[in-house]
Design a protein around this motif. Structure first.
Motif, PDB file in Angstrom:
ATOM      1  N   ASP A 164       0.812  -1.213   0.000  1.00 20.75           N
ATOM      2  CA  ASP A 164       0.000   0.000   0.000  1.00 20.75           C
ATOM      3  C   ASP A 164       0.854   1.276   0.000  1.00 20.75           C
ATOM      4  O   ASP A 164       0.328   2.374  -0.163  1.00 20.75           O
ATOM      5  N   TYR A 165       2.151   1.128   0.147  1.00 17.91           N
ATOM      6  CA  TYR A 165       3.040   2.277   0.348  1.00 17.91           C
ATOM      7  C   TYR A 165       2.925   3.324  -0.764  1.00 17.91           C
ATOM      8  O   TYR A 165       2.852   4.523  -0.499  1.00 17.91           O
ATOM      9  N   CYS A 166       2.877   2.893  -2.012  1.00 13.43           N
ATOM     10  CA  CYS A 166       2.857   3.846  -3.129  1.00 13.43           C
ATOM     11  C   CYS A 166       1.585   4.675  -3.152  1.00 13.43           C
ATOM     12  O   CYS A 166       1.560   5.780  -3.720  1.00 13.43           O
ATOM     13  N   PHE A 167       0.518   4.176  -2.527  1.00 13.00           N
ATOM     14  CA  PHE A 167      -0.740   4.917  -2.476  1.00 13.00           C
ATOM     15  C   PHE A 167      -0.864   5.782  -1.222  1.00 13.00           C
ATOM     16  O   PHE A 167      -1.543   6.805  -1.242  1.00 13.00           O
ATOM     17  N   SER A 168      -0.215   5.372  -0.143  1.00 14.61           N
ATOM     18  CA  SER A 168      -0.385   6.075   1.134  1.00 14.61           C
ATOM     19  C   SER A 168       0.747   7.046   1.438  1.00 14.61           C
ATOM     20  O   SER A 168       0.531   8.036   2.145  1.00 14.61           O
ATOM     21  N   ALA A 169       1.942   6.802   0.925  1.00 15.50           N
ATOM     22  CA  ALA A 169       3.078   7.682   1.221  1.00 15.50           C
ATOM     23  C   ALA A 169       3.021   8.917   0.326  1.00 15.50           C
ATOM     24  O   ALA A 169       3.027   8.813  -0.894  1.00 15.50           O
ATOM     25  N   ARG A 170       2.945  10.061   0.966  1.00 14.50           N
ATOM     26  CA  ARG A 170       2.862  11.325   0.229  1.00 14.50           C
ATOM     27  C   ARG A 170       3.799  12.347   0.877  1.00 14.50           C
ATOM     28  O   ARG A 170       3.368  13.284   1.548  1.00 14.50           O
ATOM     29  N   GLY A 171       5.113  12.131   0.700  1.00 16.24           N
ATOM     30  CA  GLY A 171       6.104  13.032   1.272  1.00 16.24           C
ATOM     31  C   GLY A 171       6.248  14.304   0.457  1.00 16.24           C
ATOM     32  O   GLY A 171       5.556  14.526  -0.547  1.00 16.24           O
ATOM     33  N   ASP A 172       7.185  15.156   0.878  1.00 10.77           N
ATOM     34  CA  ASP A 172       7.387  16.452   0.230  1.00 10.77           C
ATOM     35  C   ASP A 172       7.757  16.319  -1.243  1.00 10.77           C
ATOM     36  O   ASP A 172       7.398  17.174  -2.058  1.00 10.77           O
ATOM     37  N   HIS A 173       8.477  15.267  -1.590  1.00 11.08           N
ATOM     38  CA  HIS A 173       8.967  15.115  -2.966  1.00 11.08           C
ATOM     39  C   HIS A 173       8.204  14.045  -3.744  1.00 11.08           C
ATOM     40  O   HIS A 173       8.662  13.600  -4.795  1.00 11.08           O
ATOM     41  N   PHE A 174       7.039  13.662  -3.223  1.00 14.88           N
ATOM     42  CA  PHE A 174       6.278  12.625  -3.924  1.00 14.88           C
ATOM     43  C   PHE A 174       5.846  13.094  -5.306  1.00 14.88           C
ATOM     44  O   PHE A 174       5.451  14.241  -5.509  1.00 14.88           O
ATOM     45  N   GLN A 175       5.924  12.181  -6.267  1.00 10.19           N
ATOM     46  CA  GLN A 175       5.440  12.431  -7.619  1.00 10.19           C
ATOM     47  C   GLN A 175       4.377  11.393  -7.958  1.00 10.19           C
ATOM     48  O   GLN A 175       4.574  10.189  -7.762  1.00 10.19           O
ATOM     49  N   HIS A 176       3.237  11.855  -8.475  1.00  5.98           N
ATOM     50  CA  HIS A 176       2.200  10.918  -8.915  1.00  5.98           C
ATOM     51  C   HIS A 176       2.651  10.172 -10.169  1.00  5.98           C
ATOM     52  O   HIS A 176       2.135   9.099 -10.460  1.00  5.98           O
ATOM     53  N   LYS A 177       3.580  10.756 -10.916  1.00  6.02           N
ATOM     54  CA  LYS A 177       3.978  10.178 -12.199  1.00  6.02           C
ATOM     55  C   LYS A 177       5.314   9.459 -12.114  1.00  6.02           C
ATOM     56  O   LYS A 177       6.274   9.965 -11.548  1.00  6.02           O
ATOM     57  N   ILE A 178       5.343   8.275 -12.707  1.00  6.97           N
ATOM     58  CA  ILE A 178       6.593   7.547 -12.923  1.00  6.97           C
ATOM     59  C   ILE A 178       6.732   7.324 -14.421  1.00  6.97           C
ATOM     60  O   ILE A 178       5.835   6.760 -15.053  1.00  6.97           O
ATOM     61  N   SER A 179       7.836   7.757 -14.996  1.00  7.14           N
ATOM     62  CA  SER A 179       8.078   7.543 -16.430  1.00  7.14           C
ATOM     63  C   SER A 179       8.859   6.245 -16.590  1.00  7.14           C
ATOM     64  O   SER A 179      10.041   6.158 -16.246  1.00  7.14           O
ATOM     65  N   LEU A 180       8.173   5.215 -17.084  1.00  6.42           N
ATOM     66  CA  LEU A 180       8.780   3.890 -17.214  1.00  6.42           C
ATOM     67  C   LEU A 180       9.690   3.839 -18.438  1.00  6.42           C
ATOM     68  O   LEU A 180       9.331   4.337 -19.508  1.00  6.42           O
ATOM     69  N   ASN A 181      10.864   3.214 -18.277  1.00  2.00           N
ATOM     70  CA  ASN A 181      11.727   3.003 -19.432  1.00  2.00           C
ATOM     71  C   ASN A 181      11.208   1.810 -20.235  1.00  2.00           C
ATOM     72  O   ASN A 181      10.219   1.160 -19.850  1.00  2.00           O
ATOM     73  N   ALA A 182      11.867   1.500 -21.340  1.00  2.40           N
ATOM     74  CA  ALA A 182      11.366   0.457 -22.246  1.00  2.40           C
ATOM     75  C   ALA A 182      11.243  -0.893 -21.543  1.00  2.40           C
ATOM     76  O   ALA A 182      10.248  -1.612 -21.712  1.00  2.40           O
ATOM     77  N   GLY A 183      12.233  -1.239 -20.731  1.00  2.00           N
ATOM     78  CA  GLY A 183      12.193  -2.508 -20.024  1.00  2.00           C
ATOM     79  C   GLY A 183      11.082  -2.556 -18.994  1.00  2.00           C
ATOM     80  O   GLY A 183      10.397  -3.576 -18.846  1.00  2.00           O
ATOM     81  N   GLN A 184      10.870  -1.451 -18.285  1.00  2.00           N
ATOM     82  CA  GLN A 184       9.808  -1.383 -17.279  1.00  2.00           C
ATOM     83  C   GLN A 184       8.426  -1.421 -17.916  1.00  2.00           C
ATOM     84  O   GLN A 184       7.508  -2.046 -17.384  1.00  2.00           O
ATOM     85  N   GLN A 185       8.297  -0.757 -19.071  1.00  2.00           N
ATOM     86  CA  GLN A 185       7.028  -0.806 -19.797  1.00  2.00           C
ATOM     87  C   GLN A 185       6.702  -2.243 -20.215  1.00  2.00           C
ATOM     88  O   GLN A 185       5.561  -2.703 -20.098  1.00  2.00           O
TER      89      GLN A 185
END
Length: 285
Positions: free
Chosen positions: A108-129
């Motif tokens: 649940d961490y990615c949904f609940s953790a909202r620190g000062d530098h949190f970004q809603h967006k992650i730009s996936l590279n080709a391998g991650q996509q």
């Protein structure tokens, strides 16, 4: 699991099954206005070409971008045009993710953790996509014997991947929001800093030394919604968060910034689909 072709259907399936649902979209549904819902959302863009407003932050959308949105964050696709925008949207019930978590691994961490530098967006590279699409395909192609186990296992692997990426994303990309219009951004910032107080177009006009009609126009151009609809969505989001944390209905009303209880009750019930009292009861249980 069968893919659906509507975000609304995916949200309904998520609420009904209390697990998750996947929508694969090729054409634009009628765009939702600024909205919130009780499920988590993972929004993966395949073709790019739109713009996201999440709470008070603008994000550009490129192919391979993944957005992580929780149940308290109001959001809207803006800059809608007639081009095809292919994307995959996962609607996820919060309790399902928490149930799958362990003492050592908080999915649940990615949904609940909202620190000062949190970004809603992650730009996936080709391998991650490629890996993201692999897990989605594994979930949607599961059939027959052990289908539920295969779906859940692939979902857990997907969530492990996203949490690892989210944890490193804040440090790697501390300022990745889109700078769209500095005047609209200033208005958004002011609204969110004063959301607990009365905010009118006239007050905004006096504060920014701009005409009310001009403020309304640039805000609508930048966000795709009106000032009043945006403020209402943000206040309902705040009320939901307080109710979920155990606040009374009265406390949630006071902290959300609605001018009177009747307006709060009507707006909350219309948006959430139940009264504040009933929502508070479900959140506690």
């Amino acid at each position: 699991m069968e893919e659906v072709t509507s975000c609304r259907i995916a949200i309904e399936n998520c609420a009904r099954t209390r697990t998750f649902s996947i929508a694969h979209l090729y054409k634009e549904e009628k765009a939702m206005d600024m909205h919130i819902h009780d499920c988590y959302e993972l929004y993966y863009s395949i073709s790019g070409g739109k713009q996201f407003l999440i709470d008070n932050r603008f994000y550009s959308i490129a192919p391979g971008d993944l957005f992580i949105i929780n149940q308290y964050e109001s959001h809207k696709l803006t800059q809608i045009d007639n081009s095809v925008h292919e994307r995959i949207v996962l609607s996820i019930h919060p309790e399902y993710v928490k149930k799958l978590s362990t003492a050592c691994t908080d999915l649940d961490y990615c949904f609940s953790a909202r620190g000062d530098h949190f970004q809603h967006k992650i730009s996936l590279n080709a391998g991650q996509q490629k890996r993201f699409r692999f897990f989605i395909n594994k979930i949607t192609s599961a059939k027959g014997y052990a289908q539920d186990i295969l779906e859940q296992t692939a979902f857990m692997e997907l969530m492990v991947m996203i949490n690892l990426l989210s944890n490193s994303n804040a440090a790697d990309n501390p300022a990745d929001t889109l700078k769209y219009d500095h005047q609209a951004e200033d208005i958004l910032l002011y609204i969110n800093q004063n959301i607990g107080q009365s905010i009118t177009v006239e007050q905004l006009s006096q504060h920014f030394y701009l005409s009310g009609s001009y403020i309304c126009r640039i805000f609508k151009q930048a966000t795709g919604t009106t000032i009043n609809k945006y403020i209402t969505a943000r206040r309902i989001s705040i009320a939901k968060a307080h109710l979920s944390m155990g606040a009374s209905v009265g406390e949630a009303f006071e902290k959300s910034g609605f001018g009177d209880y009747s307006s709060f009750f009507k707006a909350f019930t219309k948006t959430v689909g139940m009264s504040p009292k009933k929502y508070a009861g479900l959140s506690v249980s």
